[in-house]
Scaffold this active site. Sequence first.
Site, PDB file in Angstrom:
ATOM      1  N   VAL A  38       0.839  -1.200   0.000  1.00 57.47           N
ATOM      2  CA  VAL A  38       0.000   0.000   0.000  1.00 57.47           C
ATOM      3  C   VAL A  38       0.878   1.255   0.000  1.00 57.47           C
ATOM      4  CG1 VAL A  38      -1.761   1.296   1.259  1.00 57.47           C
ATOM      5  CG2 VAL A  38      -1.858  -1.206   1.190  1.00 57.47           C
ATOM      6  N   ASP A  40       3.929   1.554  -1.113  1.00 57.37           N
ATOM      7  CA  ASP A  40       4.571   1.697  -2.424  1.00 57.37           C
ATOM      8  C   ASP A  40       3.608   2.282  -3.451  1.00 57.37           C
ATOM      9  OD1 ASP A  40       6.896   0.669  -1.400  1.00 57.37           O
ATOM     10  OD2 ASP A  40       6.529  -1.376  -2.107  1.00 57.37           O
ATOM     11  N   SER A  85      32.622  19.214  22.546  1.00 57.87           N
ATOM     12  CA  SER A  85      32.793  17.812  22.899  1.00 57.87           C
ATOM     13  C   SER A  85      32.505  17.652  24.390  1.00 57.87           C
ATOM     14  CB  SER A  85      34.220  17.357  22.570  1.00 57.87           C
ATOM     15  OG  SER A  85      35.167  18.200  23.191  1.00 57.87           O
ATOM     16  N   LEU A  86      32.527  16.408  24.880  1.00 59.30           N
ATOM     17  CA  LEU A  86      32.205  16.133  26.277  1.00 59.30           C
ATOM     18  C   LEU A  86      33.438  15.645  27.029  1.00 59.30           C
ATOM     19  CD1 LEU A  86      28.783  14.255  25.995  1.00 59.30           C
ATOM     20  CD2 LEU A  86      29.155  16.605  26.709  1.00 59.30           C
ATOM     21  N   GLU A 117      21.494   9.294  29.033  1.00 61.80           N
ATOM     22  CA  GLU A 117      21.190   8.813  27.685  1.00 61.80           C
ATOM     23  C   GLU A 117      22.343   7.934  27.214  1.00 61.80           C
ATOM     24  OE1 GLU A 117      19.880  12.240  25.120  1.00 61.80           O
ATOM     25  OE2 GLU A 117      20.360  13.350  26.958  1.00 61.80           O
ATOM     26  N   LYS A 119      25.229   6.675  24.970  1.00 61.52           N
ATOM     27  CA  LYS A 119      26.117   7.383  24.046  1.00 61.52           C
ATOM     28  C   LYS A 119      26.258   6.541  22.773  1.00 61.52           C
ATOM     29  CE  LYS A 119      30.578   9.719  23.807  1.00 61.52           C
ATOM     30  NZ  LYS A 119      30.977   9.145  22.513  1.00 61.52           N
ATOM     31  N   ASP A 121      27.472   5.287  19.245  1.00 57.98           N
ATOM     32  CA  ASP A 121      28.773   5.295  18.574  1.00 57.98           C
ATOM     33  C   ASP A 121      28.565   5.535  17.083  1.00 57.98           C
ATOM     34  OD1 ASP A 121      31.492   5.207  18.580  1.00 57.98           O
ATOM     35  OD2 ASP A 121      31.655   3.028  18.578  1.00 57.98           O
ATOM     36  N   GLU A 177      22.956  12.042  16.589  1.00 60.32           N
ATOM     37  CA  GLU A 177      23.964  11.093  16.129  1.00 60.32           C
ATOM     38  C   GLU A 177      23.412  10.233  15.004  1.00 60.32           C
ATOM     39  OE1 GLU A 177      28.049   9.952  17.341  1.00 60.32           O
ATOM     40  OE2 GLU A 177      26.662  11.549  17.930  1.00 60.32           O
ATOM     41  N   TYR A 229      19.329  14.422  20.234  1.00 61.63           N
ATOM     42  CA  TYR A 229      19.563  14.529  21.679  1.00 61.63           C
ATOM     43  C   TYR A 229      19.700  15.965  22.194  1.00 61.63           C
ATOM     44  CZ  TYR A 229      24.440  14.329  19.965  1.00 61.63           C
ATOM     45  OH  TYR A 229      25.614  14.531  19.276  1.00 61.63           O
ATOM     46  N   LYS A 296      23.732  14.423  31.852  1.00 60.80           N
ATOM     47  CA  LYS A 296      23.552  15.875  31.788  1.00 60.80           C
ATOM     48  C   LYS A 296      22.718  16.333  32.977  1.00 60.80           C
ATOM     49  CE  LYS A 296      23.296  15.784  26.711  1.00 60.80           C
ATOM     50  NZ  LYS A 296      22.422  16.011  25.550  1.00 60.80           N
ATOM     51  N   LYS A 320      32.227   6.653  30.081  1.00 61.93           N
ATOM     52  CA  LYS A 320      32.587   5.651  29.073  1.00 61.93           C
ATOM     53  C   LYS A 320      32.760   4.268  29.693  1.00 61.93           C
ATOM     54  CE  LYS A 320      33.471   6.793  25.335  1.00 61.93           C
ATOM     55  NZ  LYS A 320      34.600   7.460  24.717  1.00 61.93           N
ATOM     56  N   CYS A 414      65.384  21.869  32.952  1.00 63.68           N
ATOM     57  CA  CYS A 414      64.717  21.604  31.677  1.00 63.68           C
ATOM     58  C   CYS A 414      65.629  20.753  30.793  1.00 63.68           C
ATOM     59  CB  CYS A 414      64.386  22.923  30.977  1.00 63.68           C
ATOM     60  SG  CYS A 414      63.718  22.710  29.310  1.00 63.68           S
ATOM     61  N   CYS A 417      66.709  23.360  27.637  1.00 66.93           N
ATOM     62  CA  CYS A 417      67.540  24.564  27.821  1.00 66.93           C
ATOM     63  C   CYS A 417      68.395  24.504  29.083  1.00 66.93           C
ATOM     64  CB  CYS A 417      66.670  25.811  27.850  1.00 66.93           C
ATOM     65  SG  CYS A 417      65.609  25.930  29.315  1.00 66.93           S
ATOM     66  N   CYS A 432      59.044  24.535  32.634  1.00 66.56           N
ATOM     67  CA  CYS A 432      60.182  25.386  32.318  1.00 66.56           C
ATOM     68  C   CYS A 432      59.619  26.790  32.140  1.00 66.56           C
ATOM     69  CB  CYS A 432      60.870  24.927  31.030  1.00 66.56           C
ATOM     70  SG  CYS A 432      62.153  26.061  30.454  1.00 66.56           S
ATOM     71  N   CYS A 437      63.346  29.352  25.961  1.00 67.20           N
ATOM     72  CA  CYS A 437      63.644  27.923  25.807  1.00 67.20           C
ATOM     73  C   CYS A 437      63.293  27.483  24.386  1.00 67.20           C
ATOM     74  CB  CYS A 437      62.851  27.100  26.809  1.00 67.20           C
ATOM     75  SG  CYS A 437      63.028  25.308  26.589  1.00 67.20           S
TER      76      CYS A 437
END
Length: 673
Positions: A38, A40, A85-86, A117, A119, A121, A177, A229, A296, A320, A414, A417, A432, A437
């Site tokens: 249907v 289609d 970024s996080l 939430e 994460k 990949d 993502e 997200y 968050k 992670k 150092c 130097c 240093c 240097c």
Amino acid sequence: MSFLTPEIRQRVEELRTLVQQASYAYYVLDNPTMEDTVYDRLYRELQQLETQYPELASSDSPTMRVGEKPATGFSSVQHKIPLYSLENAFNTEELQNWEKRWQRQLSSIEVAEYVCELKIDGSALALSYENGLLVRGATRGDGVAGEDITQNVRTIRSIPLKLQLDNCPSLVEVRGEAFLPLDVFQQINQERLAAQEQLFANPRNAAAGTLRQLNPQIVARRKLDFFAYTLHIPGQDNLSIACTQWEALELLQQMGFKVNPNRTLSATSKEVAQYYQRWDTERLNLPYMTDGVVVKLNSFSLQEQLGFTQKFPRWAVALKYAAEEAPTRVENIAVNVGRTGALTPLAQMRPVQLAGTTVSRATLHNADRIRELDIRIGDTVIVRKAGEIIPEVLRVLLELRPPDAQVFQMPQNCPVCNQPVVRTLGEAVTRCVNASCPAIVKGAIEHWVSRDALDINGMGEKLGHQLVDKGLVHSVADIYELTNQKLQTLERMGNKLAEKLIAAIALSKTKPYSRVLYGLGIRHVGSVNAQTLTQQFPTVEQLAQAEINEIAAVYGIGVEIAGSVHQWFRIEANQTLISRLQNLGLQLKAEIKETPTTSLTGKTFVITGTLPTLKREEAKELIEKTGAKVTDSVSKKTDYLVVGEEAGSKLAKAQKLGITCLEEAQLLELLNN
């Protein structure tokens, strides 16, 4: 000749609605409401009518998801809102440390909820909608600019071409993502194997490669999926749309986006830890790859108070899961001197395969970390890739320590130097402090000529080191006083190559102020923050004279970055450097459009809430035409707050500071006068 009748127009609208609803149920809700045959038939009927009556074509039609012609390349686009970024955490202890850090930023500890939430990949996308219609899809890129891949984004059926929301804001920015389901990934690799093509290493690489295909029809065949997200309304206070991240996710669903159903609202970090531990095993049963949990703070008000560091929002963290680990032997510990003078010990190890790459070196960070690990030359260690990117030593296998293992001590001088090094009380880093240097000068030059800074073509690491070693360059300003004759004293540098380099150096003088500011290498100032600072302080003199609280009030900056910038401009040698760069013709002010001088010139406005008739951008444009400026944050420097409905926390702050508050009618009267 075919005549367009009201009945045909009505039928096309009806078909679009039916096909869109069926597509949404199938791809977003995973709950088919229509038989394939249907669907289609209806789709083909719509396609035929749009072909027969081109005047009915619409960019939000379901038939417009796959373009006909391959792209010749992707153009670069600036993100309206930077994609930060996080910060990563790898266990519940690090989660607790993150919680303590954000709590210390507040004047009083508040009870806060967390949104957890999974994460995903895959590859981050930035989607732009105008008046409810998808107008642009872009890759994350460096967070400031990405590639325009709108043609490819339109093929992802879980991304709506038109938002399903009444009274939709004129501008909507959505982050999410794009990913490949595991079964689709396996099917693609089977097809590539049969075609004797190189296999994709993992679904993330396959998704990234797919998004950058020039032919959108290939992208469509690979059946990418998408989870939304983050919701932003440029030029408006998010609090006027939703007060929490949880509400924003629900609003994204109402708009027609697919939002990950495996999310939860947690009252404590203990509940967050339980969620994290549960999904460590359950994630193996998911139909897509996930490598952690994004945590968050739920309250947008708290998010606004906490702000950002140089790279990360303070109100979010990526928790992670354990990365791949492997044992290897430490053959030596070397010390690297960076452009800020920081001495970083590096473990030089027997090469080992880790997460698909060969690893032979890993940072040991500082003396405290070495002592904590009790690592010695000759030890067998477990090494992993933190965030699957940076190799680090996780622990020492003490039971395998040989009798001749050597204890390592940080050098007192150092290694480059030979000047004494210092370790400031309260800091873990040994530095240093000799500005001359060679290692510091070399690092400064490498940073200055890098792509995101002045991007001087032909002046790579090796050439920069030669210039310092030969005594031709002692600071970045010296680069602009190099001559053809001086350059030809270097190895393999003939007249033609020297001319090209001189031309590239001259070209770098045209790079914008934000790149120059980033190139200066001020601690904690990245390319994103440099752009933000130059927008708020259009000349280097304004930035140099700004107080810490003025700099910290800029959205996305904060106290740490502000303190670093303020301190840098108080150093006499840096003041001399700025003066030299100005005299040499470097761009140290932003391009500013000429505006008439009025009684409002130089005044600062902030807009909050929804105005009765004016859109946020319209009000901003009217204000800026008078020579005034519009900023995002209320501070002591704010002259007027323009207040609409659902004004949020900015109104309370302005009232507390005694700032003049205007309704739309009062604003228009002020502007007219």
